[in-house]
Write an enzyme that holds these catalytic residues in place. Structure first.
Site, mmCIF file in Angstrom:
data_model
loop_
_atom_site.group_PDB
_atom_site.id
_atom_site.type_symbol
_atom_site.label_atom_id
_atom_site.label_comp_id
_atom_site.label_asym_id
_atom_site.label_seq_id
_atom_site.Cartn_x
_atom_site.Cartn_y
_atom_site.Cartn_z
ATOM 1 N N PRO A 19 -31.388 60.196 -29.418
ATOM 2 C CA PRO A 19 -30.669 61.059 -28.383
ATOM 3 C C PRO A 19 -30.255 62.350 -28.759
ATOM 4 O O PRO A 19 -29.965 63.153 -27.654
ATOM 5 C CB PRO A 19 -29.598 60.210 -27.777
ATOM 6 C CG PRO A 19 -29.212 59.329 -28.921
ATOM 7 C CD PRO A 19 -30.307 59.124 -29.731
ATOM 8 N N GLU A 59 -26.156 51.625 -34.471
ATOM 9 C CA GLU A 59 -25.727 53.075 -34.381
ATOM 10 C C GLU A 59 -26.720 54.262 -34.722
ATOM 11 O O GLU A 59 -26.525 55.289 -34.788
ATOM 12 C CB GLU A 59 -24.379 53.118 -35.185
ATOM 13 C CG GLU A 59 -23.238 52.377 -34.732
ATOM 14 C CD GLU A 59 -22.891 52.718 -33.102
ATOM 15 O OE1 GLU A 59 -23.011 53.997 -32.840
ATOM 16 O OE2 GLU A 59 -22.567 51.922 -32.391
ATOM 17 N N ARG A 103 -52.721 60.053 -23.779
ATOM 18 C CA ARG A 103 -53.589 60.509 -22.619
ATOM 19 C C ARG A 103 -54.154 61.893 -22.189
ATOM 20 O O ARG A 103 -54.872 62.178 -21.530
ATOM 21 C CB ARG A 103 -52.741 60.025 -21.255
ATOM 22 C CG ARG A 103 -51.601 60.846 -21.045
ATOM 23 C CD ARG A 103 -50.582 60.195 -19.971
ATOM 24 N NE ARG A 103 -51.342 59.836 -18.716
ATOM 25 C CZ ARG A 103 -51.604 60.704 -17.710
ATOM 26 N NH1 ARG A 103 -51.339 62.110 -18.072
ATOM 27 N NH2 ARG A 103 -52.050 60.371 -16.694
ATOM 28 N N ASP A 153 -52.338 67.073 -13.765
ATOM 29 C CA ASP A 153 -50.860 66.497 -13.774
ATOM 30 C C ASP A 153 -49.742 67.547 -13.886
ATOM 31 O O ASP A 153 -50.176 68.434 -14.386
ATOM 32 C CB ASP A 153 -51.014 65.510 -15.019
ATOM 33 C CG ASP A 153 -51.514 64.199 -14.901
ATOM 34 O OD1 ASP A 153 -51.630 63.780 -13.604
ATOM 35 O OD2 ASP A 153 -51.872 63.424 -15.903
HETATM 36 N N1 SAM Z 1 -25.300 56.375 -32.181
HETATM 37 C C1 SAM Z 1 -26.444 56.886 -31.740
HETATM 38 C C2 SAM Z 1 -25.860 58.099 -31.044
HETATM 39 O O1 SAM Z 1 -24.995 58.069 -30.106
HETATM 40 O O2 SAM Z 1 -26.482 59.316 -31.309
HETATM 41 C C3 SAM Z 1 -27.392 56.219 -30.606
HETATM 42 C C4 SAM Z 1 -27.861 55.091 -31.393
HETATM 43 S S1 SAM Z 1 -28.786 54.237 -30.050
HETATM 44 C C5 SAM Z 1 -27.982 53.001 -29.624
HETATM 45 C C6 SAM Z 1 -30.216 53.141 -31.329
HETATM 46 C C7 SAM Z 1 -31.532 54.110 -31.183
HETATM 47 O O3 SAM Z 1 -32.192 54.269 -29.960
HETATM 48 C C8 SAM Z 1 -31.321 55.412 -31.738
HETATM 49 O O4 SAM Z 1 -31.361 55.502 -33.296
HETATM 50 C C9 SAM Z 1 -32.763 56.092 -31.345
HETATM 51 O O5 SAM Z 1 -33.763 55.643 -32.366
HETATM 52 C C10 SAM Z 1 -32.887 55.367 -30.052
HETATM 53 N N2 SAM Z 1 -32.540 56.106 -28.849
HETATM 54 C C11 SAM Z 1 -31.470 56.004 -27.963
HETATM 55 N N3 SAM Z 1 -31.219 57.003 -26.957
HETATM 56 C C12 SAM Z 1 -32.607 57.722 -27.180
HETATM 57 C C13 SAM Z 1 -32.863 58.684 -26.606
HETATM 58 N N4 SAM Z 1 -32.258 59.303 -25.392
HETATM 59 N N5 SAM Z 1 -34.214 59.256 -26.884
HETATM 60 C C14 SAM Z 1 -34.799 58.804 -28.074
HETATM 61 N N6 SAM Z 1 -34.419 57.935 -28.717
HETATM 62 C C15 SAM Z 1 -33.300 57.165 -28.278
#
Ligand code: SAM
Length: 257
Positions: A95, A122, A160, A175
């Site tokens: 994220p 995490e 795609r 698209d």
């Molecule tokens: N503690 C992290 C933070 O707040 O940045 C969030 C960890 S999340 C619970 C677990 C995993 O989900 C991350 O390591 C990532 O690989 C994935 N993930 C969560 N949100 C995402 C997003 N918006 N885009 C891409 N991957 C995401």
């Protein structure tokens, strides 16, 4: 010279069955079935060194949650590198990454081997990011509980776009985002349903008029919903005229939906 095209995607994940489920269906499933692309998984648990096959541990400094450990994740990434073509690009779904986009899907589609690392808990021990990750990509400003869905969104959008992957009925050319514009609205039979009609032009058989209407809808929708996209486009005089006519048909530019 032909442009390089993706041959293989490897997802580093604790839940390969999640990835496989998505990969069995639709456009991605067909592309894999036809050999257009190979999809593999590496599970960090297979690279855990202790007898419980642990892949996570408590965070240094305390606090809630668990952190994915260096050795199992790095072991999985290195195994993925070794199994595919040289020069893999390693992407962490996070994220905190750059927002994923159509342009990024086009760029990633030119990597011979893409390794997508899906976090859990995490997230990863930061030293994995420092030593192995080329870039971080986010699906949007929200937090998923794991990176698998994000990884599969990337795979789907990359696959795609590959030439020959979509049948005519699923063409990507018009698209949203493909030429910097949103898509035009679509209609199918019946022509009338619950008092709602299909625009007459679409039933006219006049292909030039239909193309003009669709182009105008693409320009108009983009102006209404994503004016930021229009700002970076250079419009032809014809496009400008179509857009002006669309704006005029909407009145003052407010509350158009
Ligand atoms: N503690 C992290 C933070 O707040 O940045 C969030 C960890 S999340 C619970 C677990 C995993 O989900 C991350 O390591 C990532 O690989 C994935 N993930 C969560 N949100 C995402 C997003 N918006 N885009 C891409 N991957 C995401």
């Amino acid at each position: 010279m032909a442009r390089r095209q993706i041959e293989r995607v490897t997802v580093v994940t604790l839940f390969p069955q999640l990835v496989q489920a998505v990969a069995e269906h639709g456009v991605v499933g067909r592309a894999i079935g036809e050999g257009a692309i190979r999809l593999a998984c590496e599970n960090p648990r297979d690279f855990a060194t202790d007898k419980h096959r642990r892949v996570d541990d408590r965070p240094f400094g305390g606090g809630p949650g668990m952190v994915m450990q260096f050795a199992p994740v790095v072991g999985a990434i290195r195994a993925a590198r070794a199994a595919g073509p040289e020069g893999a690009r390693v992407v962490l779904l996070s994220p905190q990454g750059e927002r994923f986009s159509h342009d990024k899907a086009v760029t990633l589609g030119r990597q011979a081997h893409l390794i997508l690392v899906a976090g859990r808990y995490e997230g990863l021990d930061e030293r994995i990011v420092e030593s192995e990750i080329d870039e971080e990509l986010s699906l949007g400003d929200f937090v998923l509980s794991g990176g698998e869905l994000a990884a599969m969104a990337v795979v789907d959008s990359v696959v795609r776009l590959l030439p020959g992957t979509l049948g005519h009925a699923e063409s990507a050319v018009e698209d949203s985002y493909s030429a910097g514009l949103l898509d035009h609205p679509h209609y199918t039979r019946p022509a009338s349903v619950e008092g709602l009609q299909v625009p007459e032009v679409l039933q006219s058989g006049d292909h030039a008029a239909i193309e003009r209407w669709r182009r105008q809808q693409r320009l108009g929708r983009t102006w209404l919903r994503r004016p930021d996209l229009l700002e970076v486009l250079v419009l032809s005089d014809e496009d400008k005229a179509l857009l002006e006519a669309f704006k005029a048909s909407k009145g003052d530019g407010q509350d158009h939906n």
